[in-house]
Design an enzyme around this catalytic site. Structure first.
Site, PDB file in Angstrom:
ATOM      1  N   THR A 115       0.938  -1.296  -0.048  1.00 38.96           N
ATOM      2  CA  THR A 115       0.134  -0.013   0.094  1.00 38.96           C
ATOM      3  C   THR A 115       0.965   1.375   0.129  1.00 38.96           C
ATOM      4  O   THR A 115       0.537   2.430  -0.697  1.00 38.96           O
ATOM      5  CB  THR A 115      -0.863   0.079   1.199  1.00 38.96           C
ATOM      6  OG1 THR A 115      -1.779  -0.924   1.351  1.00 38.96           O
ATOM      7  CG2 THR A 115      -1.687   1.122   1.230  1.00 38.96           C
ATOM      8  N   GLN A 144      -5.711  -1.622  -2.430  1.00 44.84           N
ATOM      9  CA  GLN A 144      -5.274  -0.327  -1.866  1.00 44.84           C
ATOM     10  C   GLN A 144      -4.440   0.418  -2.998  1.00 44.84           C
ATOM     11  O   GLN A 144      -3.683  -0.096  -3.928  1.00 44.84           O
ATOM     12  CB  GLN A 144      -4.135  -0.366  -0.705  1.00 44.84           C
ATOM     13  CG  GLN A 144      -5.120  -1.315   0.260  1.00 44.84           C
ATOM     14  CD  GLN A 144      -4.589  -2.815   0.395  1.00 44.84           C
ATOM     15  OE1 GLN A 144      -4.527  -3.442  -0.894  1.00 44.84           O
ATOM     16  NE2 GLN A 144      -4.726  -3.449   1.569  1.00 44.84           N
ATOM     17  N   ASP A 167      -8.312   3.382   0.434  1.00 43.68           N
ATOM     18  CA  ASP A 167      -7.062   3.942   0.749  1.00 43.68           C
ATOM     19  C   ASP A 167      -6.804   5.301   0.226  1.00 43.68           C
ATOM     20  O   ASP A 167      -5.647   5.553  -0.144  1.00 43.68           O
ATOM     21  CB  ASP A 167      -6.044   3.170   0.981  1.00 43.68           C
ATOM     22  CG  ASP A 167      -6.278   1.958   2.010  1.00 43.68           C
ATOM     23  OD1 ASP A 167      -7.329   1.945   2.537  1.00 43.68           O
ATOM     24  OD2 ASP A 167      -5.402   1.067   2.120  1.00 43.68           O
ATOM     25  N   ASP A 188     -12.633   2.310   3.198  1.00 48.85           N
ATOM     26  CA  ASP A 188     -11.311   3.054   4.324  1.00 48.85           C
ATOM     27  C   ASP A 188     -10.562   4.040   3.343  1.00 48.85           C
ATOM     28  O   ASP A 188      -9.491   4.233   3.605  1.00 48.85           O
ATOM     29  CB  ASP A 188     -10.432   1.934   4.671  1.00 48.85           C
ATOM     30  CG  ASP A 188     -11.142   0.886   5.338  1.00 48.85           C
ATOM     31  OD1 ASP A 188     -12.291   0.902   5.788  1.00 48.85           O
ATOM     32  OD2 ASP A 188     -10.366  -0.220   5.328  1.00 48.85           O
TER      33      ASP A 188
END
Length: 227
Positions: A115, A144, A167, A188
């Site tokens: 990530t 991600q 992300d 997220d």
């Protein structure tokens, strides 16, 4: 505010003003794709073809001054890194809206090896500011893929857009302030362990996942998100 608290606040402000460095010198430079590429030794240039080229070779401000980097409208296919020794950097988009200045990249975690190798913009130097710019990661729903990794204490983003899916914004460290921004993602898409304030921002979900994943690990940590 009670008079005693107001007096204390004014005194603190006065003391801080007295301790500011004298004769701070700001630097103003410009990013324009038509400019020639700067190489080592070209640190006296004031116009650069890419944002990273400007960050690598701009003249340094003195006595606590700020470096203002004006960016002409366009799409910049690059990844940028503001290093720890580059403090007080301001990126300013010169367009009518943040849609006119786009910094873009399409790495996802599978391609990059994790990530934290995917970000379009990595911000490490304290006192960073950005105004009127779009930061995006166009990897889409592939896992991600970070648009901005913000590790800058006292960072400020105003009138910016953050576009991604999973992300999108890594609000990782320090005190951060986001004002009148647009943040988009599906899973997220605001995460990390900063002490961050999101003031009059628009959060837009393009998927069914959670909006935030604040990662403080204990009640004693002075971190969290205020939205």
């Amino acid at each position: 505010m009670p008079r005693t608290l107001l007096s204390s606040a004014l005194l603190a402000l006065a003391v801080s003003a007295l301790t500011l460095p004298a004769h701070a010198t700001d630097v103003h430079i410009r990013v324009d794709p038509s400019a020639p590429h700067a190489n080592p030794g070209n640190e006296n240039r004031t116009v650069f073809p890419t944002i990273q080229n400007a960050l690598d070779h701009h003249p340094f401000a003195t006595n606590g001054g700020r470096v203002y980097i004006d960016i002409v409208p366009g799409t910049y296919h690059e990844r940028i890194i503001v290093t720890q020794n580059h403090t007080n950097i301001t990126l300013i988009g010169l367009g009518k809206s943040p849609e006119d200045i786009v910094i873009t990249n399409s790495l996802n975690a599978h391609q990059a090896g994790g990530t934290f190798f995917t970000e379009t913009a990595e911000i490490n130097g304290a006192g960073f500011e950005a105004d009127n710019i779009t930061f995006e990661n166009t990897a889409g729903n592939t896992g991600q893929a970070v648009a901005v990794a913000d590790r800058s204490d006292r960072s400020i983003f105003k009138h910016c857009r953050f576009l991604g899916h999973q992300d999108t914004l890594f609000a990782d460290y320090g005190r951060q302030y986001y004002l009148d921004d647009y943040i988009e993602g599906g899973v997220d898409y605001i995460f990390g362990n900063a002490a961050a304030v999101f003031d009059h921002d628009q959060l837009h979900s393009n998927g069914p996942g959670f909006l935030t994943a604040q990662s403080r690990t204990g009640p004693g940590q002075p971190t969290g998100y205020v939205i």
